[in-house]
Design an enzyme around this catalytic site. Structure first.
Site, PDB file in Angstrom:
ATOM      1  N   THR A 134       0.825  -1.213   0.000  1.00  0.00           N
ATOM      2  CA  THR A 134       0.000   0.000   0.000  1.00  0.00           C
ATOM      3  C   THR A 134       0.856   1.259   0.000  1.00  0.00           C
ATOM      4  O   THR A 134       0.560   2.205  -0.715  1.00  0.00           O
ATOM      5  CB  THR A 134      -0.952   0.036   1.208  1.00  0.00           C
ATOM      6  OG1 THR A 134      -0.201  -0.129   2.398  1.00  0.00           O
ATOM      7  CG2 THR A 134      -1.983  -1.059   1.108  1.00  0.00           C
ATOM      8  N   THR A 135       1.931   1.253   0.778  1.00  0.00           N
ATOM      9  CA  THR A 135       2.780   2.434   0.821  1.00  0.00           C
ATOM     10  C   THR A 135       3.428   2.657  -0.539  1.00  0.00           C
ATOM     11  O   THR A 135       3.512   3.785  -1.035  1.00  0.00           O
ATOM     12  CB  THR A 135       3.862   2.278   1.902  1.00  0.00           C
ATOM     13  OG1 THR A 135       3.246   1.825   3.100  1.00  0.00           O
ATOM     14  CG2 THR A 135       4.561   3.585   2.167  1.00  0.00           C
ATOM     15  N   ASP A 169      -0.886  -9.042   6.351  1.00  0.00           N
ATOM     16  CA  ASP A 169      -0.214  -8.761   5.075  1.00  0.00           C
ATOM     17  C   ASP A 169       0.567  -9.982   4.602  1.00  0.00           C
ATOM     18  O   ASP A 169       0.510 -10.358   3.429  1.00  0.00           O
ATOM     19  CB  ASP A 169       0.779  -7.582   5.217  1.00  0.00           C
ATOM     20  CG  ASP A 169       0.073  -6.227   5.245  1.00  0.00           C
ATOM     21  OD1 ASP A 169      -1.175  -6.207   5.227  1.00  0.00           O
ATOM     22  OD2 ASP A 169       0.779  -5.198   5.293  1.00  0.00           O
TER      23      ASP A 169
HETATM   24  P1  ADP Z   1       4.350  -1.461   1.516  1.00  0.00           P
HETATM   25  O1  ADP Z   1       3.183  -0.908   2.254  1.00  0.00           O
HETATM   26  O2  ADP Z   1       4.477  -0.864   0.151  1.00  0.00           O
HETATM   27  O3  ADP Z   1       4.397  -2.946   1.510  1.00  0.00           O
HETATM   28  P2  ADP Z   1       6.621  -1.627   3.279  1.00  0.00           P
HETATM   29  O4  ADP Z   1       6.908  -0.667   4.374  1.00  0.00           O
HETATM   30  O5  ADP Z   1       6.168  -2.986   3.634  1.00  0.00           O
HETATM   31  O6  ADP Z   1       5.616  -0.918   2.293  1.00  0.00           O
HETATM   32  O7  ADP Z   1       7.956  -1.727   2.408  1.00  0.00           O
HETATM   33  C1  ADP Z   1       8.028  -2.525   1.258  1.00  0.00           C
HETATM   34  C2  ADP Z   1       9.346  -2.278   0.563  1.00  0.00           C
HETATM   35  O8  ADP Z   1      10.443  -2.625   1.409  1.00  0.00           O
HETATM   36  C3  ADP Z   1       9.487  -3.137  -0.676  1.00  0.00           C
HETATM   37  O9  ADP Z   1      10.003  -2.363  -1.715  1.00  0.00           O
HETATM   38  C4  ADP Z   1      10.470  -4.213  -0.244  1.00  0.00           C
HETATM   39  O10 ADP Z   1      11.210  -4.741  -1.329  1.00  0.00           O
HETATM   40  C5  ADP Z   1      11.342  -3.455   0.697  1.00  0.00           C
HETATM   41  N1  ADP Z   1      12.054  -4.338   1.632  1.00  0.00           N
HETATM   42  C6  ADP Z   1      11.524  -5.208   2.507  1.00  0.00           C
HETATM   43  N2  ADP Z   1      12.489  -5.861   3.185  1.00  0.00           N
HETATM   44  C7  ADP Z   1      13.662  -5.382   2.749  1.00  0.00           C
HETATM   45  C8  ADP Z   1      15.041  -5.638   3.057  1.00  0.00           C
HETATM   46  N3  ADP Z   1      15.384  -6.539   3.981  1.00  0.00           N
HETATM   47  N4  ADP Z   1      15.977  -4.941   2.385  1.00  0.00           N
HETATM   48  C9  ADP Z   1      15.640  -4.037   1.463  1.00  0.00           C
HETATM   49  N5  ADP Z   1      14.371  -3.735   1.128  1.00  0.00           N
HETATM   50  C10 ADP Z   1      13.402  -4.400   1.742  1.00  0.00           C
HETATM   51 MG    MG Z   2       4.646  -4.225   3.123  1.00  0.00          MG
END
Ligand code: ADP
Ligand code: MG
Length: 547
Positions: A95-96, A388
């Site tokens: 969502t973000t 999620d």
């Molecule tokens: P959303 O609401 O979009 O899911 P999040 O706060 O969950 O937002 O962040 C998702 C983003 O974080 C994605 O682009 C994902 O690839 C990235 N991400 C998650 N874990 C890691 C990690 N360990 N290292 C780098 N990026 C990450």
């Molecule tokens: Mg997420």
């Protein structure tokens, strides 16, 4: 006024904003919302504390939750909230990302508008770019074995990083994958179908998250109504009742006149008779256990205990629905009509210390994720993270396509879109390029939220992709560019496709508006009766203080 043009008659308080002013107004409202969640993106994203008008507090990192709690009443800003809601409904995660991309698309569109490029050309270019991007996502995606539990765990972990579930990520990811596997069936054509209806989440405060567990069947957070009731059954016949086991209320306006002790006795006798009759009806169905959604009278509790029947009152509606599925029972809403045909069967056991009943069905598969945490705030955020993760793991198990996370797919897409832009003629080419730049907001935000220089990071990432490293993304913990698929940062392709779609649709919707006609003052349009921190963008400004 020209012929054929509709005449618009506006009220005295009405406001009208046209053309560029309208676009500027809308874009800045939408961008303000998008920017407010960008700082939560990724594992190093910050949380937000949201205080509603009643003073109740939510602490979260979840995009859709933040936007919903913000109580936004600006119409354009609401469109951005809808992006988050669509993304949540369709993909359960991302969502973000979707909102951040929508905001960035609008920001870049504003620059094009300033260069006097017509909104129609921008919209067309954005549509072309979104279509191309989705095709490229499919091309970049790797097909994986949907039963590969190792990989599914990585997908779960990636979606949980940055949430408070982070601390017990290993355990929770394992539980999520087990839960999804438990309700996955292979269809005749070899495809996998995941029925999340059969996964319940139950939360309990007071213990640490590391004591969370996956249980077969339902977990009912209730006590028996009477301590003398049996609480363990190997095979119980269970009645699910949505009807109070109480004396039926006499009509509110008829009062009972009692003049002497005999009459009082008579009255009490008749109440007792009614309750006895209700208990007899339950006994007659052959039920060993009753889960009642409504109340149970004290005397009825005692009578049921004497009959050796376990009774639970005020069972949650959601629990009733789940019990119905796993026990093969039918919820009875009128006790008079209850028969043995309505009963279900299953095993009942009790954890008295935790105050929980465990109910396992004989046939139906169904599991409960029991999430534990020290306080209400902790379990709430845990639940959002796990929810999620359940969604993305089940999507991956059904769809089988995954992408490298950490901004890798966005940088690759942007580079491919720039190539594609060369083949696009006219002003639309600029819009496709603007789209490419916009999706790079993801790696930039991941970097800056991790305290890294977002420009340096982007330069490094682009260089890696130019040299053919399709899976090069950011390790937010070290600042290094790594193969994120190898590093276990894995996202489902479906959710990325959805994010691109909903972001571009929302941006286009905002761009299409060239005329705002508001019945009242624009800054206070919307629901006045909510008593929030003022209306319109002013209301958001109020929230902004807590960000
Ligand atoms: P959303 O609401 O979009 O899911 P999040 O706060 O969950 O937002 O962040 C998702 C983003 O974080 C994605 O682009 C994902 O690839 C990235 N991400 C998650 N874990 C890691 C990690 N360990 N290292 C780098 N990026 C990450
Ligand atoms: Mg997420």
């Amino acid at each position: 006024m020209q012929q054929g043009q509709p005449m618009i008659i506006m009220g005295e308080d009405a406001q009208r904003v046209k053309d560029k002013d309208a676009q500027e107004y809308n874009i800045s409202a939408a961008r303000a919302v998008a920017e407010s969640v960008r700082s939560t993106l990724g594992p190093k994203g910050m949380d937000k504390m949201l205080v509603d008008s009643m003073g109740s507090v939510t602490i979260t990192n979840d995009g859709v939750t933040i936007l919903q709690e913000m109580d936004i009443d600006n119409p354009t800003a609401e469109m951005i909230v809808e992006v988050a809601e669509t993304q949540e409904d369709e993909a359960g995660d991302g969502t973000t990302t979707a909102v951040a991309i929508a905001g960035e698309l609008l920001k870049n569109a504003e620059e094009l508008l300033d260069q006097d490029i017509h909104p129609t050309a921008i919209i067309k270019g954005f549509n072309m770019a979104a279509t191309e991007a989705r095709e490229q996502v499919d091309d970049i995606a790797e097909q994986v074995d949907p039963t590969d539990e190792d990989l599914l765990r990585k997908v779960a972990e990636t979606s949980m990083t940055g949430k408070s579930s982070e601390l017990d990520k290993d355990l929770l990811a394992r539980l999520v994958v087990e839960a999804v596997r438990a309700v996955t069936v292979e269809a005749d054509d070899g495809s996998h179908v995941v029925d999340l209806e059969f996964v319940e989440i139950e939360t309990q405060t007071g213990r640490s998250a590391s004591e969370s567990e996956l249980l077969n069947g339902a977990v009912i957070d209730k006590d028996p109504v009477n301590d003398d009731m049996p609480v363990e059954f190997d095979s119980a016949d269970v009645l699910l009742l949505n009807d109070p086991i109480e004396v039926e209320e006499t009509d509110a306006d008829t009062s009972v006149n009692i003049d002497n002790p005999d009459q009082l006795q008579q009255f009490l006798d008749s109440e007792e008779k009614q309750l006895r009759q209700k208990v007899d009806q339950i006994v007659a169905t052959g039920a060993d256990v009753v889960f009642c959604q409504k109340g149970i009278d004290d005397l009825a509790q005692y009578l049921l205990a004497k009959e050796g029947i376990l009774a639970v009152r005020r069972t949650k509606k959601s629990d009733m629905g789940f019990l119905q599925e796993i026990l093969g029972a039918e919820i009875v809403s009128d006790l008079d009509a209850a028969t043995d045909a309505h009963l279900g069967t299953g095993r009942i056991s009790r954890d008295a210390e935790a105050g929980l009943f465990y109910v396992e069905g004989d046939d139906a598969h169904g599991v409960t994720l029991l999430l534990r945490g020290s306080t209400e705030h902790v379990v709430d955020e845990l639940e959002r993270g796990v929810q999620d993760a359940l969604d993305v793991v089940s999507t991956t198990a059904a769809d089988g396509r995954v992408l490298p996370g950490g901004g890798a797919v966005e940088v690759e897409l942007a580079s491919r879109l720039r190539d594609y832009a060369d083949s696009v003629s006219g002003r639309e080419q600029l819009a496709v390029e603007a789209f490419a730049d916009a999706i790079e907001v993801v790696p930039r935000a991941l970097a800056s939220n991790a305290g890294l220089d977002s420009i340096d990071t982007l330069v490094d990432l682009r260089a890696a992709h130019e040299s053919g490293d399709t899976r090069a993304g950011l390790n937010v913990f070290t600042g290094d560019v790594v193969d994120t698929l190898d590093a276990g940062v894995v996202e489902p392709a479906h959710s990325k496709e959805q994010a691109l779609t909903s972001a571009s649709e929302a941006a286009n919707l905002v761009l299409k508006i060239d005329d705002i006609i508001a019945a009242g003052d624009l800054s206070t349009s919307g629901d006045e009766d909510e008593g929030g921190a003022g209306g319109g963008m002013g209301g958001m400004g109020g929230m902004g203080g807590a960000m």
